[in-house]
Structure formats: C-alpha cells, structure tokens
Write an enzyme that holds these catalytic residues in place. Structure first.
Site, PDB file in Angstrom:
ATOM      1  CE1 TYR A 129     -24.383  48.442  -7.798  1.00 22.54           C
ATOM      2  CE2 TYR A 129     -22.030  47.983  -7.888  1.00 22.54           C
ATOM      3  CZ  TYR A 129     -23.214  48.042  -7.169  1.00 22.54           C
ATOM      4  OH  TYR A 129     -23.225  47.691  -5.836  1.00 22.54           O
ATOM      5  CG  ASP A 189     -24.969  54.749 -12.087  1.00 19.66           C
ATOM      6  OD1 ASP A 189     -25.602  55.764 -11.764  1.00 19.66           O
ATOM      7  OD2 ASP A 189     -23.763  54.549 -11.786  1.00 19.66           O
ATOM      8  CB  SER A 206     -13.599  56.877  26.738  1.00 23.82           C
ATOM      9  OG  SER A 206     -13.344  56.654  28.108  1.00 23.82           O
ATOM     10  CE  LYS A 209     -13.398  62.196  20.826  1.00 31.54           C
ATOM     11  NZ  LYS A 209     -14.887  62.173  20.667  1.00 31.54           N
TER      12      LYS A 209
HETATM   13  C1  LIG Z   1      -7.180  55.381  20.373  1.00 30.19           C
HETATM   14  O1  LIG Z   1      -8.545  55.573  20.760  1.00 30.19           O
HETATM   15  C2  LIG Z   1      -9.319  56.362  19.967  1.00 30.19           C
HETATM   16  N1  LIG Z   1      -8.842  56.908  18.829  1.00 30.19           N
HETATM   17  C3  LIG Z   1      -9.658  57.675  18.064  1.00 30.19           C
HETATM   18  N2  LIG Z   1      -9.201  58.241  16.908  1.00 30.19           N
HETATM   19  C4  LIG Z   1     -10.023  58.981  16.142  1.00 30.19           C
HETATM   20  N3  LIG Z   1      -9.537  59.525  15.009  1.00 30.19           N
HETATM   21  N4  LIG Z   1     -11.314  59.211  16.471  1.00 30.19           N
HETATM   22  C5  LIG Z   1     -11.820  58.681  17.618  1.00 30.19           C
HETATM   23  N5  LIG Z   1     -13.122  58.908  17.943  1.00 30.19           N
HETATM   24  C6  LIG Z   1     -11.017  57.875  18.462  1.00 30.19           C
HETATM   25  N6  LIG Z   1     -11.497  57.328  19.606  1.00 30.19           N
HETATM   26  C7  LIG Z   1     -10.673  56.567  20.359  1.00 30.19           C
HETATM   27  C8  LIG Z   1     -11.193  55.935  21.615  1.00 30.19           C
END
Ligand SMILES: COc1nc2nc(N)nc(N)c2nc1C
Length: 310
Positions: free
Chosen positions: A32, A29, A78, A110
């Site tokens: 850095y 650190d 979406s 996700k």
């Molecule tokens: C192809 O569109 C997307 N792909 C995604 N992939 C991941 N892993 N996470 C998301 N939130 C996501 N959202 C969208 C609209």
C-alpha cells in the site's frame, strides 16, 4: 502520467475501502505504501495533475480563512424525542392514524456525533457540509476528506447522490485526545460529540486529519435516477456504494418489536460499543410513506429519537 495517476487514485481508494471500511485489506502495508509513494511522486513531478479527490488530499491541505456556506437541498431537521415506551406507542399511534394502515419500522443507533450532508457528483465526493442552522451549513469538504472511511468515489457511480450521516469520535480516540490536551495544558472536550464538532469545524484540515473521526451514513437524501423504496433498502444501497453504515440496525414489523429492540440495549451493551450512542432512531420503513407523512417546521413526522435514560 495522467493515466497512471487516475489508475492509482482508484486502486488506492479501493484499498482504503477494504482496509478502513471492511477491515479486510488484501495487500500488505508495504505494498500500500509503495502505491501511495508512487502517487505522491507523480503528483510532485506533475502538480497540475493533482485533483481534490486524490487520496493524497486525505492528509489535509493548508488552512482556510473561514468556511464557505452550503445551502441544503432539504432542511436538515432535528428529531423529536421519546423518553418512554408510552411516548413510542403514541408516536406509532399517530403514524398509523395518518397512514391509515399498519406500519413497519427500522430502528438505528443514534450516534452521539454531528450531522453531515455529503454530495457526490458523477461518483466523486464533491461537497460535505455541517448541519449549520438546518438550512445553510458550513462547507467542511476538506476536513471530511480526512475521514478514512469516507469514500472519495462511489462503487457504482451515479450522476448525483446526496446522503446524510453522522461524523463521530470513537471513545478511544476521545480519551487519547483529552489525555494529550491535558498534558499540553489545553482545555479538554466535555464529550465525544464536542470533540468531533471541534475537530470537524477546524479551519486547518491537518488538525482534522490528526483526529481520528468516524462516520456512519444513514440516509439517501437525493439520488438521480431509480432509488430504494424502503429505509432498509436505502441502508443496503449505501453499504453497496462503499459507505460505512451502522451494522446494528433492526427491521421491526410493528411497534411492539421496536420496544423489544429498545429493551435489548442495556447499558452493558452500549458500553461495549467503540462509540457513544445517546439513543435509537425509530423510522417508518416505507420511503413513500415517509414522504407522505412529511415534516413539521422542526422535525420529520416519520421518525422519532428514543433517548436512553441519562
Ligand atoms: C431522519 O433524520 C435523522 N435520522 C437519523 N438517523 C440516525 N441513525 N442517526 C441520526 N442522528 C439521525 N438524525 C436525523 C436528524
């Protein structure tokens, strides 16, 4: 001075990558800090040599009156949702009917955050935008710069690269932020997604810089020149370029394997993650087939979000 500044910007960005993305720093650190002090001192003496992509800009500059807007190259759509194994099988049946052949998939967590679109010109981070209404987003470049895992430079520069990802607030940072807000008598955030959105859509980048935001990049939207031909390769490519990519992605040869992966994500496994996930995204792996399947007005036909039961 200009030559040394250019050198320092690259050296510090490299150490940022090793420290924040790889979690494997190779200098102390103190070393850095000495590099950063030298950069800040040179920039103080030669302010005309400060560039927006300098690591010194990570701390965020003065607030802006309001956001400029950025029109997305392709609408940021979406995902349509699946809530059961039957929904997932129905998605697979439709995809195979359109494809006229067996299809392999990539399954990705996700992240419960907000979509961001990042543009790199000649290997330098140039523009970052929120989803907005899908067509036009807000220019939050200065705020995104404060995210330590966001690379300011690509490891293999190309003339133009556009990627998409999800900015998020880790669970610990979310709890700490709400504690501080409660003590200050301010309203607390309902969930990490709202906290991340509130932090990123700040007019004052210094506020964003004070919030610990994370990022996972999941899509190569546009690349000048030859690019990956599958989503699996795209994720490898993004990792090689220095982007944080979620490590829990899985390649599945058919939808039954996808359903197995879904069943492995128990509430305990999700609770053990340092960030919230609200589901899994199932994507056709072959990028040419993704393009052939295209999208409806609202959602891609080649991906679906399996939502965990609430
Ligand atoms: C192809 O569109 C997307 N792909 C995604 N992939 C991941 N892993 N996470 C998301 N939130 C996501 N959202 C969208 C609209």
């Amino acid at each position: 001075a200009e030559k040394r500044l250019k050198e320092l910007r690259k050296i510090i960005a490299e150490h940022d990558y090793r420290y924040f993305v790889l979690d494997a720093p190779i200098i102390t650190d103190q070393e850095y800090d000495a590099l950063m002090r030298e950069l800040l001192e040179l920039e103080r003496r030669f302010p005309e040599l400060v560039t927006p992509d300098s690591p010194s800009q990570r701390v965020g500059g003065a607030p802006r009156p309001e956001f400029a807007t950025v029109r997305h190259r392709q609408p940021l759509l979406s995902l349509s949702n699946a809530f059961s194994a039957d929904d997932v099988r129905e998605f697979d049946r439709r995809v195979r009917e359109l494809a006229g052949r067996p299809v392999d998939y990539i399954v990705e967590p996700k992240i419960d955050g907000l979509s961001v679109a990042l543009t790199y010109v000649d290997g330098v981070f140039t523009t970052g935008a929120t989803r907005g209404d899908g067509e036009v987003g807000e220019d939050v470049t200065a705020n995104l710069r404060t995210i330590k895992v966001l690379p300011l430079y690509l490891r293999q520069p190309v003339s133009r690269l556009e990627v998409r990802g999800e900015a998020y607030m880790p669970k610990v940072a979310f709890a700490r932020l709400n504690e501080a807000r409660e003590e200050a008598g301010e309203p607390i955030f309902a969930n990490p997604r709202n906290a991340a959105a509130g932090s990123l859509r700040q007019l004052d980048p210094r506020v964003t810089a004070s919030r610990t935001l994370g990022l996972f990049v999941y899509q190569v939207l546009y690349i000048e020149g030859p690019g990956p031909s599958t989503q699996a390769e795209a994720l490898e490519y993004l990792e090689a370029q220095g982007f944080p990519v979620n490590p829990y992605r899985r390649h599945c040869h058919n939808i039954e394997e996808v359903l197995e992966v879904i069943s492995e994500w128990t509430p305990e496994k999700r609770a053990a993650l340092p960030y919230e996930i609200d589901g899994l995204v199932i994507k056709v792996n072959d990028l040419a087939l993704q393009r052939a399947l295209g999208a409806t007005a609202k959602s891609p036909r080649w991906a679906i979000a399996y939502k965990f039961p609430a």
